[in-house]
Design a protein around this motif. Structure first.
Motif, mmCIF file in Angstrom:
data_model
loop_
_atom_site.group_PDB
_atom_site.id
_atom_site.type_symbol
_atom_site.label_atom_id
_atom_site.label_comp_id
_atom_site.label_asym_id
_atom_site.label_seq_id
_atom_site.Cartn_x
_atom_site.Cartn_y
_atom_site.Cartn_z
ATOM 1 N N SER A 9 -3.604 3.716 3.218
ATOM 2 C CA SER A 9 -3.702 2.259 3.400
ATOM 3 C C SER A 9 -4.614 1.622 2.361
ATOM 4 O O SER A 9 -4.609 0.413 2.191
ATOM 5 C CB SER A 9 -4.245 1.948 4.789
ATOM 6 N N GLN A 10 -5.405 2.428 1.678
ATOM 7 C CA GLN A 10 -6.445 1.855 0.820
ATOM 8 C C GLN A 10 -6.036 1.685 -0.637
ATOM 9 O O GLN A 10 -6.824 1.221 -1.444
ATOM 10 C CB GLN A 10 -7.725 2.695 0.921
ATOM 11 N N MET A 11 -4.807 2.103 -0.972
ATOM 12 C CA MET A 11 -4.456 1.978 -2.398
ATOM 13 C C MET A 11 -3.073 1.371 -2.595
ATOM 14 O O MET A 11 -2.193 1.481 -1.752
ATOM 15 C CB MET A 11 -4.541 3.333 -3.092
ATOM 16 N N ALA A 38 -6.909 -1.066 -5.366
ATOM 17 C CA ALA A 38 -6.343 -1.732 -4.198
ATOM 18 C C ALA A 38 -5.096 -2.508 -4.648
ATOM 19 O O ALA A 38 -4.919 -2.755 -5.845
ATOM 20 C CB ALA A 38 -7.387 -2.642 -3.592
ATOM 21 N N PRO A 39 -4.237 -2.901 -3.701
ATOM 22 C CA PRO A 39 -3.033 -3.635 -4.100
ATOM 23 C C PRO A 39 -3.349 -4.926 -4.856
ATOM 24 O O PRO A 39 -4.400 -5.532 -4.663
ATOM 25 C CB PRO A 39 -2.363 -3.969 -2.756
ATOM 26 N N GLU A 78 -7.486 7.019 2.443
ATOM 27 C CA GLU A 78 -6.283 6.882 3.254
ATOM 28 C C GLU A 78 -5.183 6.155 2.454
ATOM 29 O O GLU A 78 -5.497 5.358 1.568
ATOM 30 C CB GLU A 78 -6.611 6.094 4.534
ATOM 31 N N THR A 135 0.852 -1.186 0.000
ATOM 32 C CA THR A 135 0.000 0.000 0.000
ATOM 33 C C THR A 135 0.893 1.243 0.000
ATOM 34 O O THR A 135 2.084 1.161 0.325
ATOM 35 C CB THR A 135 -0.900 0.030 1.250
ATOM 36 N N ASN A 186 -12.750 -4.230 -7.136
ATOM 37 C CA ASN A 186 -11.680 -3.866 -6.222
ATOM 38 C C ASN A 186 -11.113 -2.490 -6.523
ATOM 39 O O ASN A 186 -9.933 -2.248 -6.336
ATOM 40 C CB ASN A 186 -10.578 -4.935 -6.332
ATOM 41 N N ASP A 190 -3.829 -3.196 9.470
ATOM 42 C CA ASP A 190 -4.785 -3.123 8.364
ATOM 43 C C ASP A 190 -4.256 -2.257 7.217
ATOM 44 O O ASP A 190 -4.838 -2.223 6.144
ATOM 45 C CB ASP A 190 -6.112 -2.558 8.886
ATOM 46 N N ALA A 243 -9.625 -5.854 1.302
ATOM 47 C CA ALA A 243 -8.434 -5.117 0.899
ATOM 48 C C ALA A 243 -7.985 -4.267 2.097
ATOM 49 O O ALA A 243 -8.755 -4.049 3.029
ATOM 50 C CB ALA A 243 -8.760 -4.251 -0.308
ATOM 51 N N PRO A 244 -6.742 -3.799 2.085
ATOM 52 C CA PRO A 244 -6.263 -2.996 3.216
ATOM 53 C C PRO A 244 -7.125 -1.748 3.451
ATOM 54 O O PRO A 244 -7.720 -1.216 2.516
ATOM 55 C CB PRO A 244 -4.844 -2.601 2.785
ATOM 56 N N GLY A 245 -7.156 -1.327 4.714
ATOM 57 C CA GLY A 245 -7.827 -0.069 5.053
ATOM 58 C C GLY A 245 -9.325 -0.163 5.218
ATOM 59 O O GLY A 245 -9.996 0.838 5.454
#
Lengths: 544, 544
Positions: A186-188, A411-412, A184, A155, A297, B152, B411-413
């Motif tokens: 963390s989300q991408m 997302a990852p 955030e 991320t 996603n 997360d 997914a994260p976050g």
């Protein structure tokens, strides 16, 4: 039934769909084009509304609002439609508040925030690293970038955690992510972030209001005019509002597009809505699973945009530009504000509650949210902020047929496996929308570029003679996902930016080294470091 | 219209929906319940089909197939429905192939793969770390876990990159992710992975076929019987197949559920389909944006499951168990196979093409895929593998009203911002499906647990007197997302597993230390290390 046969049906009458329709119509006026739009207006993620202001009422943008002088697709359209731009006001002190609520509120005048020398060094080294990576990514096919799997497996948050030295910079990067994506870090996917930045010409362009950057200019009268003017040219009779598409069927001969009330046969479809909404349409036969995995996603950001009007632009009188940036732990609901005084002089501020703040504040009462915004404005700009004329906000997550703003991210783990599905046509269905752009993806300019690219794809199928040889090749390369990779804005500047960055980093590392060597040279070094902001600033300006 | 009024409409006639219907019906037989299912069969992600076999034909599971002796919700249901289980055959040599195609193919007999001592040490330390983290996470509300935001904000891939010492272990972890989730480690939040493992009682339980683990037992006659028996008891007249739900409206009095042909009024709805499909339903009024953001970002895994039947279980005759694990760079399309000989003795193997391999192999011709599978089986088990009776596969990404298998991940976050929306009812709509389970989430047992929990929620609304005080409190706590946190399987074993793990890690670290100290003690150390597998093995077995 004959009346319901069209050459092209376009799903979504935002900037991308209307740009596509306009180009198709220009090339071949005989083609019957229909735009279907779920909302009761055109413009998608751009909307301009009238609200009370100092001189009665005035218009402000509650969605996309800025134009940059490197956004060629959009600038050309603005020119063609006869609209005018004016610069974002950014003269005067800017406010910078990071850390705990009682942390010092700092003021600055450069394009980079008021950070301590150490954090500025940190910022310069991370920007240098990211810029170098940006110059290597392949925007057209990110999976072909060096270290694609590695960069797509983490991320943005993880990258920053690993490469930022200071907690302050980590907080700054959170703020950047929130204000650019409504999301955030963390989300991408970090690779997505690099591709997105590369498509704009570099990270700083996403953040600044300096020449060439994303927040440089505004459109007189608002950005929704772009779509309204395009609808005018395409013909309003060819735009059906309140017509959300529920399903798209395809057979050997036709595509059939259905809404709750209509069923339309056509030869080609362009779907322009954001990926998470495109995923809600029922497709028959089913789309390739790769495409489904992709759109499942690609979450959309969350932003609440507010405009607040005043009798006078008291902040200018007090020497402020109106720009405030506030970190996530400051108790301030918004992440950023700017001056939004209208071309006719009606004083206003515009601000964004974004990312996790939008999540927290969205479910609350409108009154509570407004109070919190005003109270922060008073804290940062002075007591005059309490005497506003009107406060109006738009929570894009609650907007039907948008569900979020400004853009869908990835997302990852998506780019390396499913990316080709982003633009690859599925039978008679072509994909547009700003998320599919390769230049200024996520911006209005990207929406125009993507719409025009999809239009060329459709023309290549329906009436190839209307295309130039160059355009035919572009369509072919784009669909084959091969051939000469389109030169991105960033790669053009690769050598230039690397050379300049090397100077900065050498400076930075030397300073850090000196700092570490001996504490009694600290004062001397500090006085040198005070010059770092201006060095970075001039680097940034020349680079952009 | 009166005929179309129901007390409860359940969307999806898989194990979760049918478990919900069964429990509601048992508690209050007067309630009118209707199940709407898009597919032309019940069972959701479980389906049992007849294919040619040594003794004519036999039945195999092409979806969920295994049961573990710690999956209490499922075991109870199996008992109640009068079905029988039998153990997964796992005696004999197992095949382990990692690294490049020409890397050595290893054989082993323990429950842990044939790794070099160094990689085994690495495995033991990472399992110890993950197990410790698992013991701290709050399954019911992951955002309340210590370091929730941090955990997360990274992918499983990033965690493994940071904490695994060897490239081999990183490859093993990729394989685990692929076989458990049908997904790469880059595609999921590390906190989600921890919560998922904790809900099963630990990471090893997800991977093994030892007692208590996920792959321990199978159901004679196949798992689809569970849903068929439940449908029998609920009444087939109350199950409408081929009835995909397109929209759910709610007002003060009723919920209205519509399919392409029907419109049904009811007092409560339970939506059991996987999150990415629940996201495709049109809701009016719109669901809270938090819920939309959640389901937009819960991608489903990709698995292609195959069964291949033989005249005899030649692998057993040759001393093999039938279990093969193959890494991502071996050119082998599948990640794992097991013996699948039926209770009546029809020899078969079952295997999974998963994650990125499924993405790569899914678009290819069926014949090409089959050839690649057979060729790998020949390589690992001997030339007899080429003389099969029948090869049958199921690509779950292409299954309508599933779109993937086995489970949706996060997914994260997501967990830290949107998790409460996973189970929180939205007006008259309640959420079930295995993704909403807190025990064995992602498994058939979780589907049953989630269905029963949603049933209790509905009963608490429609006829609260049918609930015990304990059940009422459970519903209240679950919906309030507060109160005493349900004790997870893993937290019960926290101290036990930590103590044992400490022993292993001490052993590991000492060995590593010795190794580093002096090269001439290498042989001695190596002979000690050869005992590590059995230590870990006994640790694992006792721990489970």
């Amino acid at each position: 039934m004959t009346a319901d046969i069209w050459d092209v049906v376009i799903v979504g009458a935002g900037l991308s769909g209307l740009s596509a329709a306009y180009l198709i119509g220009k090339r071949n006026p005989k083609l019957k084009i229909l735009l279907l739009e779920g909302k009761d207006r055109v413009g998608g993620r751009t909307v301009t509304s009238e609200i009370p202001a100092a001189n009665g009422v005035d218009r402000w943008d509650f969605g996309g609002q800025w134009v940059g002088s490197t956004q060629f697709h959009l600038l050309e359209l603005i020119k063609e439609l006869g609209l005018e731009t004016y610069p974002q006001f950014n003269t005067g002190k800017k406010v910078h508040h990071m850390g705990k609520p009682n942390a010092k509120v700092r003021h600055y005048r450069t394009s980079l925030p008021a950070l301590s020398p150490w954090v500025l060094m940190d910022l310069s080294q991370i920007l240098w690293k990211i810029d170098r990576l940006c110059a290597t990514v392949c925007v057209q096919d990110p999976s072909k970038s060096p270290r694609a799997v590695e960069l797509d497996s983490m991320t943005l948050h993880s990258y920053v955690e690993q490469h930022a030295w200071t907690a302050e910079l980590k907080e700054e990067m959170g703020l950047c992510s929130r204000t650019v994506f409504g999301m955030e870090p963390s989300q991408m996917s970090f690779l997505f972030f690099l591709v997105y930045a590369a498509a704009a010409g570099g990270v700083l362009r996403l953040l600044e209001s300096t020449p060439g950057s994303a927040q440089e200019l505004k459109i007189k009268g608002g950005t929704q005019q772009l779509s309204e003017c395009l609808a005018e040219r395409v013909g309003w009779k060819n735009v059906r509002l309140g017509s959300a598409v529920t399903a798209i069927w395809q057979d050997a001969e036709w595509a059939r597009v259905t809404t709750d009330t209509d069923s339309l046969l056509c030869r080609a479809v362009i779907v322009t809505c954001p990926p998470h909404l495109a995923a809600k349409i029922h497709y028959e036969p089913a789309l390739p699973s790769q495409r489904e995995f992709l759109t499942q996603n690609m979450p959309v950001g969350h932003m609440i945009k507010f405009i607040i009007t005043y009798q006078t632009a008291f902040w200018k009188e007090n020497g402020f530009s109106g720009e405030i940036v506030a970190g996530s732990s400051t108790n301030c609901p918004f992440s950023v504000t700017f001056d939004a005084t209208s071309p006719s002089g009606n004083a206003a501020l515009v601000g964004f509650i974004a990312g996790k703040h939008a999540s927290q504040w969205s479910p609350k009462e409108a009154g509570e949210r407004r109070e919190a915004v005003i109270s922060s404005l008073v804290k940062y700009l002075g007591p005059e902020a309490a005497s506003f004329i009107h406060y109006e906000e738009k929570d894009w997550a609650k907007e039907d047929y948008s569900g979020g703003c400004p853009v869908n991210v990835m997302a990852p783990g998506l780019l390396t496996y499913y990316h080709p599905s982003l633009r690859n046509p599925c039978g008679r269905i072509h994909w547009a929308g700003t998320e599919t752009a390769t230049q200024w993806c996520g911006y209005m300019s990207g929406a125009v570029q993507a719409g025009q690219r999809a239009a060329l794809e459709v023309l290549a199928e329906l009436c190839p003679t209307t295309l130039t040889q160059e355009e035919k090749e572009a369509v072919w390369y784009s669909q084959a996902d091969q051939g000469p990779v389109q030169e991105t804005i960033s790669s053009k500047q690769k050598h230039l930016s690397t050379n300049k960055a090397v100077v900065i980093v050498t400076l930075t590392i030397s300073a850090a080294f000196l700092l570490a060597q001996h504490r009694n040279v600290f004062q001397t070094v500090k006085s040198h470091l005070m010059n770092v902001p201006s060095v970075i600033y001039s680097y940034c300006n020349r680079n952009l």
